[in-house]
Enzyme design. Sequence first.
Site, PDB file in Angstrom:
ATOM      1  N   CYS A   2      46.167  48.881   7.522  1.00  0.00           N
ATOM      2  CA  CYS A   2      47.241  49.485   6.722  1.00  0.00           C
ATOM      3  C   CYS A   2      48.334  50.052   7.619  1.00  0.00           C
ATOM      4  O   CYS A   2      48.107  50.333   8.793  1.00  0.00           O
ATOM      5  CB  CYS A   2      46.672  50.623   5.893  1.00  0.00           C
ATOM      6  SG  CYS A   2      45.250  50.132   4.936  1.00  0.00           S
ATOM      7  N   ARG A  27      50.925  43.414  10.834  1.00  0.00           N
ATOM      8  CA  ARG A  27      49.557  43.936  10.865  1.00  0.00           C
ATOM      9  C   ARG A  27      48.685  43.319   9.775  1.00  0.00           C
ATOM     10  O   ARG A  27      47.475  43.470   9.794  1.00  0.00           O
ATOM     11  CB  ARG A  27      49.568  45.454  10.668  1.00  0.00           C
ATOM     12  CG  ARG A  27      50.277  46.197  11.779  1.00  0.00           C
ATOM     13  CD  ARG A  27      50.602  47.604  11.348  1.00  0.00           C
ATOM     14  NE  ARG A  27      49.414  48.386  11.139  1.00  0.00           N
ATOM     15  CZ  ARG A  27      48.842  49.155  12.052  1.00  0.00           C
ATOM     16  NH1 ARG A  27      49.388  49.240  13.242  1.00  0.00           N
ATOM     17  NH2 ARG A  27      47.767  49.835  11.797  1.00  0.00           N
ATOM     18  N   TRP A  73      45.836  47.220   3.414  1.00  0.00           N
ATOM     19  CA  TRP A  73      44.862  46.149   3.685  1.00  0.00           C
ATOM     20  C   TRP A  73      43.590  46.688   3.060  1.00  0.00           C
ATOM     21  O   TRP A  73      42.987  47.621   3.573  1.00  0.00           O
ATOM     22  CB  TRP A  73      44.755  45.963   5.198  1.00  0.00           C
ATOM     23  CG  TRP A  73      43.640  45.112   5.696  1.00  0.00           C
ATOM     24  CD1 TRP A  73      42.388  45.521   6.062  1.00  0.00           C
ATOM     25  CD2 TRP A  73      43.653  43.706   5.937  1.00  0.00           C
ATOM     26  NE1 TRP A  73      41.646  44.464   6.504  1.00  0.00           N
ATOM     27  CE2 TRP A  73      42.394  43.338   6.440  1.00  0.00           C
ATOM     28  CE3 TRP A  73      44.624  42.712   5.771  1.00  0.00           C
ATOM     29  CZ2 TRP A  73      42.068  42.037   6.784  1.00  0.00           C
ATOM     30  CZ3 TRP A  73      44.284  41.411   6.128  1.00  0.00           C
ATOM     31  CH2 TRP A  73      43.028  41.078   6.619  1.00  0.00           C
ATOM     32  N   ASN A  99      45.757  55.957   5.954  1.00  0.00           N
ATOM     33  CA  ASN A  99      45.014  54.904   6.659  1.00  0.00           C
ATOM     34  C   ASN A  99      43.671  55.492   7.050  1.00  0.00           C
ATOM     35  O   ASN A  99      43.609  56.651   7.461  1.00  0.00           O
ATOM     36  CB  ASN A  99      45.724  54.487   7.957  1.00  0.00           C
ATOM     37  CG  ASN A  99      46.996  53.717   7.689  1.00  0.00           C
ATOM     38  OD1 ASN A  99      47.275  53.364   6.561  1.00  0.00           O
ATOM     39  ND2 ASN A  99      47.757  53.471   8.743  1.00  0.00           N
ATOM     40  N   GLY A 100      42.624  54.704   6.980  1.00  0.00           N
ATOM     41  CA  GLY A 100      41.309  55.207   7.377  1.00  0.00           C
ATOM     42  C   GLY A 100      40.354  55.168   6.205  1.00  0.00           C
ATOM     43  O   GLY A 100      40.635  54.552   5.169  1.00  0.00           O
ATOM     44  N   GLU A 480      30.321  30.344  22.047  1.00  0.00           N
ATOM     45  CA  GLU A 480      31.567  31.037  21.715  1.00  0.00           C
ATOM     46  C   GLU A 480      32.494  31.115  22.942  1.00  0.00           C
ATOM     47  O   GLU A 480      33.708  30.942  22.832  1.00  0.00           O
ATOM     48  CB  GLU A 480      31.255  32.433  21.153  1.00  0.00           C
ATOM     49  CG  GLU A 480      32.443  33.348  20.897  1.00  0.00           C
ATOM     50  CD  GLU A 480      33.494  32.793  19.930  1.00  0.00           C
ATOM     51  OE1 GLU A 480      33.271  31.741  19.326  1.00  0.00           O
ATOM     52  OE2 GLU A 480      34.570  33.404  19.827  1.00  0.00           O
ATOM     53  N   LYS A 484      36.265  29.571  23.108  1.00  0.00           N
ATOM     54  CA  LYS A 484      37.453  30.369  23.458  1.00  0.00           C
ATOM     55  C   LYS A 484      38.259  29.663  24.527  1.00  0.00           C
ATOM     56  O   LYS A 484      39.470  29.552  24.435  1.00  0.00           O
ATOM     57  CB  LYS A 484      37.066  31.763  23.985  1.00  0.00           C
ATOM     58  CG  LYS A 484      36.659  32.813  23.001  1.00  0.00           C
ATOM     59  CD  LYS A 484      37.729  33.299  22.070  1.00  0.00           C
ATOM     60  CE  LYS A 484      37.854  32.480  20.851  1.00  0.00           C
ATOM     61  NZ  LYS A 484      37.014  32.566  19.743  1.00  0.00           N
ATOM     62  N   GLU A 487      40.006  26.365  23.210  1.00  0.00           N
ATOM     63  CA  GLU A 487      41.066  26.460  22.195  1.00  0.00           C
ATOM     64  C   GLU A 487      42.351  27.076  22.724  1.00  0.00           C
ATOM     65  O   GLU A 487      43.432  26.732  22.259  1.00  0.00           O
ATOM     66  CB  GLU A 487      40.584  27.169  20.928  1.00  0.00           C
ATOM     67  CG  GLU A 487      40.300  28.640  21.070  1.00  0.00           C
ATOM     68  CD  GLU A 487      39.820  29.287  19.776  1.00  0.00           C
ATOM     69  OE1 GLU A 487      40.299  28.927  18.704  1.00  0.00           O
ATOM     70  OE2 GLU A 487      38.958  30.186  19.873  1.00  0.00           O
ATOM     71  N   HIS A 503      18.351  17.459  30.022  1.00  0.00           N
ATOM     72  CA  HIS A 503      18.085  16.337  29.106  1.00  0.00           C
ATOM     73  C   HIS A 503      19.306  15.431  28.952  1.00  0.00           C
ATOM     74  O   HIS A 503      19.425  14.703  27.967  1.00  0.00           O
ATOM     75  CB  HIS A 503      17.616  16.862  27.752  1.00  0.00           C
ATOM     76  CG  HIS A 503      16.317  17.591  27.848  1.00  0.00           C
ATOM     77  ND1 HIS A 503      15.123  16.965  28.089  1.00  0.00           N
ATOM     78  CD2 HIS A 503      16.035  18.920  27.788  1.00  0.00           C
ATOM     79  CE1 HIS A 503      14.153  17.857  28.147  1.00  0.00           C
ATOM     80  NE2 HIS A 503      14.686  19.063  27.978  1.00  0.00           N
ATOM     81  N   LYS A 602      45.235  29.806  11.782  1.00  0.00           N
ATOM     82  CA  LYS A 602      44.360  30.972  11.722  1.00  0.00           C
ATOM     83  C   LYS A 602      43.353  30.838  10.588  1.00  0.00           C
ATOM     84  O   LYS A 602      42.178  31.141  10.748  1.00  0.00           O
ATOM     85  CB  LYS A 602      45.207  32.241  11.542  1.00  0.00           C
ATOM     86  CG  LYS A 602      44.397  33.522  11.474  1.00  0.00           C
ATOM     87  CD  LYS A 602      43.739  33.813  12.806  1.00  0.00           C
ATOM     88  CE  LYS A 602      42.810  34.996  12.768  1.00  0.00           C
ATOM     89  NZ  LYS A 602      41.844  34.964  13.884  1.00  0.00           N
TER      90      LYS A 602
HETATM   91  O1  M6R Z   1      37.992  32.721   8.741  1.00  0.00           O
HETATM   92  P1  M6R Z   1      36.707  32.091   9.214  1.00  0.00           P
HETATM   93  O2  M6R Z   1      35.844  33.028   9.986  1.00  0.00           O
HETATM   94  O3  M6R Z   1      35.958  31.452   8.087  1.00  0.00           O
HETATM   95  O4  M6R Z   1      37.161  30.920  10.168  1.00  0.00           O
HETATM   96  C1  M6R Z   1      36.254  29.999  10.677  1.00  0.00           C
HETATM   97  C2  M6R Z   1      36.812  29.309  11.908  1.00  0.00           C
HETATM   98  O5  M6R Z   1      37.943  28.553  11.571  1.00  0.00           O
HETATM   99  C3  M6R Z   1      37.196  30.330  12.983  1.00  0.00           C
HETATM  100  O6  M6R Z   1      36.095  31.128  13.299  1.00  0.00           O
HETATM  101  C4  M6R Z   1      37.707  29.636  14.259  1.00  0.00           C
HETATM  102  O7  M6R Z   1      36.695  28.871  14.826  1.00  0.00           O
HETATM  103  C5  M6R Z   1      38.195  30.698  15.224  1.00  0.00           C
HETATM  104  N1  M6R Z   1      39.475  31.209  14.823  1.00  0.00           N
HETATM  105  C6  M6R Z   1      38.272  30.207  16.619  1.00  0.00           C
HETATM  106  O8  M6R Z   1      38.605  31.244  17.488  1.00  0.00           O
END
Ligand code: M6R
Length: 607
Positions: A2, A27, A73, A99-100, A480, A484, A487, A503, A602
């Site tokens: 928020c 935000r 939010w 906010n909070g 993960e 990162k 991407e 393997h 996103k």
């Molecule tokens: O909004 P979601 O968590 O459902 O999104 C799933 C994936 O698209 C998301 O986690 C994506 O892999 C990441 N943004 C990558 O950093």
Amino acid sequence: MCGIVGYVGENNATPFLLKGLKRLEYRGYDSSGIAVLGEEIGCVKEVGKIEKLEEEVSKNELKGSIGIGHSRWATHGGVTEENAHPHWDCEKNIFVVHNGIVENYKEIKNKLIKRGHKFVSDTDTEVIAHLIEHFFKGDLESAVKKALRIIKGTYGLVVIAKKDPGKMVAARMFSPLVISVNDKGSFVASDPSAIITHSKKMIFLEDGDVAVIQKDNFVISDIKEKIKEREEVTLDWDIEDSQKNGYPHFMIKEIAEQPESITNSMRGRIVLEEGSAKLGGLELVEEELKNTKKISIIACGTSYYAGITGKYLIEEFSGVPVEVSLASEFRYRKKVIEKDETFIFISQSGETADTLAALQEVKKKDVLTLGIVNAVGSSIARETDAGVYNHAGPEIGVASTKAFTSQVVVLSLIALFLGRQRNLSLEEGKEVANTLLSLPSLVSEILKDDSEIKEVAEKYKDFKNFFFIGRRYGYPASLEGSLKLKEISYIHSEGYPAGELKHGPIALIDESFPTVAICLSNSVYEKMVSNVEEIKARNGRVIVLANRDKKDVKELTEDVIYLPTAPEFVSPVLAVVCFQLFSYYVSVSLGRDPDKPRNLAKSVTVE
Ligand code: M6R
């Protein structure tokens, strides 16, 4: 998260408030509103974009020289006009933006209802307006301070009152507020970006501060009336910088926010004396969870990797078997759904098309569906039977960072809760709870000095291929970490369970193909060391993630990233924070834009 903006001065407050809210748009928000005090207090609220609010305000002739505004939010209560801020009391004298989270709002609300107060929203914030009304005898400052003595939780709040005009009262507890004064009046906001165009000179409130702000001055004190002096800071920021809070990218800002977002994900949810977790969103399904025989987790991308971590957590603490599926596969698979099976859908956005479609498939069967979602009121949050919000705040960077760590924390809380419903002892439960409570400071330790990680990133940035390997909790962390890196830097990278290397994938290893190996002091340390030796025997370079107590890792490789020693079940959070930083520094030094990686969105709302 928020946003708040407030103005008191000679001019009409409305344009300042609307401009301030627009600057806070980055935000993320779902609704907004302003209240302006002229002869009367006029208030307009709207769901959706600030443009809609502007349109509505233009029809309402809101004029007055004092006003407060808010972009919301959602946390408590859905995305509706009633739940948008500002909130007011019974008499429409007191208006509040906040906010909070007020943790004891239910208790206060019940008492106020008994005294005849009428509530119109589902929010915790409305309780603040009514509590101030309860104490108000003509002096707003004193009524706010009395209310703050009762409120438990976090707040950045700004209050105005028709019957005590000419001032705003602002208070801070764990939720930022900043004041600025120029020749047009005084401004307050949750974030300098909302008001930086008026002056670069800012006074940041500290926790426990209450400020009475008038058109050309302000006084800061605490609730015990002790005056506080706060230094003025001149910010050398432009607008874009200020939205990033001084950080060069949203991604690094969000990485740095993790001690706070993790704290927010746990706030009010750990019951230390019971060695357990209290998850409000699961209260109504506790009995079903007690009887569940199997859990299936469904998600995509980073959320899926959090889900694999959740499998290890839930199986370790509760003994309930867990299956984890990628939503895009699950939705078309022939499903064998068992009686008493519980499904958990994990999604930061709550709108991911594949996850939503998988949920809709599962809903055709008579089983319990839960959501772990960050975006309040999103489709997955609405369509699941029950769930737990992350409360990590909006994530702007396309690459998930604080969403992952928050998802793992929420899964740890669920695992703890399920464990305590079954065989996890009180002592074991307390240990888990204490470890979770220490997590924000362990993450801070990594963030405090990331020079080692930056150095390693610089050294390795020109390699074209990477492996990330780990075992047990280190396995999803390596997946993960690898995601990162690929991407945001566009370097090819694969995450693997370390035991699988031999393997097949080990055939790729040579001196041009480095491996990042998670070798923490835990049950799989020796096994990981053997894997590293195997890679070195094939001329592979290795970057090792290790704890400082393992002096012998230095004999394995010269490139070591150290992280604090902690119980194994929180190691994915710590390792992934290191990987986020490593990937970020590689991306930046290659001249990429980590906030907007090519080809990615996103929120993936299409199949
Ligand atoms: O909004 P979601 O968590 O459902 O999104 C799933 C994936 O698209 C998301 O986690 C994506 O892999 C990441 N943004 C990558 O950093």
